[in-house]
Design an enzyme around this catalytic site. Structure first.
Site, PDB file in Angstrom:
ATOM      1  N   PRO A 145       0.780  -1.246   0.000  1.00  0.00           N
ATOM      2  CA  PRO A 145       0.000   0.000   0.000  1.00  0.00           C
ATOM      3  C   PRO A 145       0.811   1.297   0.000  1.00  0.00           C
ATOM      4  O   PRO A 145       0.844   2.040   0.973  1.00  0.00           O
ATOM      5  CB  PRO A 145      -0.835  -0.133   1.269  1.00  0.00           C
ATOM      6  CG  PRO A 145       0.017  -0.960   2.183  1.00  0.00           C
ATOM      7  CD  PRO A 145       0.732  -1.930   1.288  1.00  0.00           C
ATOM      8  N   CYS A 146       1.420   1.607  -1.142  1.00  0.00           N
ATOM      9  CA  CYS A 146       2.156   2.859  -1.268  1.00  0.00           C
ATOM     10  C   CYS A 146       1.220   4.066  -1.175  1.00  0.00           C
ATOM     11  O   CYS A 146       1.666   5.169  -0.866  1.00  0.00           O
ATOM     12  CB  CYS A 146       2.961   2.882  -2.560  1.00  0.00           C
ATOM     13  SG  CYS A 146       2.020   2.517  -4.054  1.00  0.00           S
TER      14      CYS A 146
END
Length: 175
Positions: A133-134
């Protein structure tokens, strides 16, 4: 290039645009955005695969995530990048659902406290968006920063994770 093995892909419509799911024999290699820059995540030649167990599972879990019923992905990942990049991408997996971290937080988490700019560069090249989850990485001042899928997609994903989960009625129905 990301690899020499045979890569397979499957397009997936989603609330943030059509995603291209890319897999290898080892796991998920990439989730590419509709308007992704080819040089952001260079991939070897791919064959479209309509019936691949891994890509079906990726699509199923992403659909559940977008419905608000999945908070943690359980998929084999095949990160391909430098040692530093893989360290950063692995650290993204530790950011809890619905929470955010700054680039400096990630730099400290990997034991490189002054490497926040390098963390930002690695984060921008994260090949497995959403699952790694950037989108949960924000500026030190709390502001939304660049995102391969676009700032609106990043905002959508963060808001999705802040919504309460859907209520499921498990009570028996009368016939």
């Amino acid at each position: 290039m990301l690899g020499v093995g045979a890569l397979r892909y499957k397009p997936m419509p989603s609330p943030v645009g059509t995603l291209r799911l890319v897999g290898s024999d080892e796991g998920l290699v990439a989730i590419l955005w509709e308007n992704d820059r080819p040089r952001r995540v260079p991939v070897a030649a791919m064959a479209q695969e309509g019936d691949n167990a891994l890509l079906r599972e990726v699509q199923h879990q992403l659909a559940s995530y977008f419905e608000g019923t999945l908070q943690k992905f359980d998929l084999p990942l095949d990160f391909r990048g430098t040692d530093f990049q893989r360290q950063v991408w692995s650290a993204l997996l530790d950011i809890p659902f619905g929470q955010t971290r700054s680039y400096a937080d990630i730099a400290r988490a990997i034991g490189r406290p002054i490497a926040y700019r390098a963390v930002g560069a690695a984060n921008g090249r994260n090949p497995i968006s959403i699952v790694a989850p950037c989108h949960r990485v924000i500026g030190h001042n709390g502001g939304l920063t660049g995102f391969a899928g676009g700032i609106e997609a990043k905002r959508y994903l963060l808001e999705l994770e802040r919504r309460p989960p859907p209520v499921v009625d498990d009570s028996p129905t009368l016939r």
